[in-house]
Design a protein around this motif. Structure first.
Motif, PDB file in Angstrom:
ATOM      1  N   THR A 267     -13.046  -0.108  31.644  1.00 20.14           N
ATOM      2  CA  THR A 267     -11.899  -0.208  32.540  1.00 20.14           C
ATOM      3  C   THR A 267     -10.783  -1.021  31.905  1.00 20.14           C
ATOM      4  N   ARG A 268     -11.137  -2.158  31.314  1.00 21.12           N
ATOM      5  CA  ARG A 268     -10.182  -3.013  30.609  1.00 21.12           C
ATOM      6  C   ARG A 268     -10.801  -3.411  29.276  1.00 21.12           C
ATOM      7  N   CYS A 269     -10.188  -2.968  28.203  1.00 22.48           N
ATOM      8  CA  CYS A 269     -10.626  -3.340  26.856  1.00 22.48           C
ATOM      9  C   CYS A 269      -9.569  -4.284  26.296  1.00 22.48           C
ATOM     10  N   GLY A 270      -9.922  -5.567  26.202  1.00 20.45           N
ATOM     11  CA  GLY A 270      -8.972  -6.555  25.707  1.00 20.45           C
ATOM     12  C   GLY A 270      -8.750  -6.412  24.220  1.00 20.45           C
ATOM     13  N   VAL A 271      -7.506  -6.549  23.785  1.00 18.98           N
ATOM     14  CA  VAL A 271      -7.156  -6.488  22.367  1.00 18.98           C
ATOM     15  C   VAL A 271      -6.155  -7.602  22.062  1.00 18.98           C
ATOM     16  N   GLY A 272      -6.341  -8.236  20.919  1.00 21.41           N
ATOM     17  CA  GLY A 272      -5.434  -9.304  20.531  1.00 21.41           C
ATOM     18  C   GLY A 272      -5.422  -9.478  19.024  1.00 21.41           C
TER      19      GLY A 272
END
Length: 195
Positions: free
Chosen positions: A11-16
């Protein structure tokens, strides 16, 4: 070193993206979340995650991709989705020949906060402080992705030295910086009679 941190999720794939070297101030280059609708068919969601990660790789050209290592939780459905998103991130990196580093949540928490049991608020606060941001990145998945990148930058030099030592040991030669020559033993210290 420029690292793309990926906190996998369907649902939410964090990327940084964080840039820097161990022992020096780090710089955040970008942070965000790749989102997919929960009611969408699984295959389409995975394609959306793939496209989102590919876009980040195209735009930021990292040297390494750091992905959270999936571990068993109580909710098997959640673990499966997280594992599938994690595999997509690793595939995207491998397709480009980029190294992939896996870090457990407790490793990341310990590296960033000093405690492997830190909660999401503590991780967000330390990410904010370490990267000199005005506010913690939202949602928490974005902060977690930055924490993964920070963890990798700080741990990479030690992991590289360990890997070199293991490789050298397997090849039957001393690791770089190791002393060569005969090993001498020191005789045990004998205690005299006590009064």
């Amino acid at each position: 070193m420029r690292v793309l941190g990926v906190d996998p999720g369907l649902t939410r794939c964090g990327v940084g993206v964080v840039e820097g070297v161990a022992g020096r101030p780090l710089t955040m280059r970008a942070v965000g979340v790749v989102r997919t609708p929960p009611d969408e068919e699984l295959g389409r969601r995975l394609v959306a995650v793939e496209q989102g990660i590919e876009d980040w790789l195209d735009e930021h050209r990292p040297d390494v991709v750091a992905v959270e290592r999936v571990f068993s939780q109580h909710n098997v459905r959640t673990v499966m989705g997280t594992a599938q998103a994690s595999a997509v991130a690793m595939l995207c990196a491998a397709r480009r020949g980029l190294p992939v580093a896996l870090h457990t949540p407790s490793e990341v928490k310990a590296a960033v906060t000093g405690s492997g049991r830190a909660d999401k608020a503590q991780v967000g606060a330390m990410v904010t402080r370490l990267l000199r941001l005005d506010a913690p990145p939202r949602p928490a998945d974005a902060a977690d992705a930055l924490a993964l990148a920070i963890c990798h930058i700080w741990r990479a030099p030690v992991q590289n030295r360990l890997q070199q030592a293991v490789t050298a040991h397997r090849a039957g030669r001393p690791a770089a910086g190791a002393r060569s020559g005969p090993v001498t033993s020191v005789p045990p210290v004998r205690k005299g009679p006590t009064a």
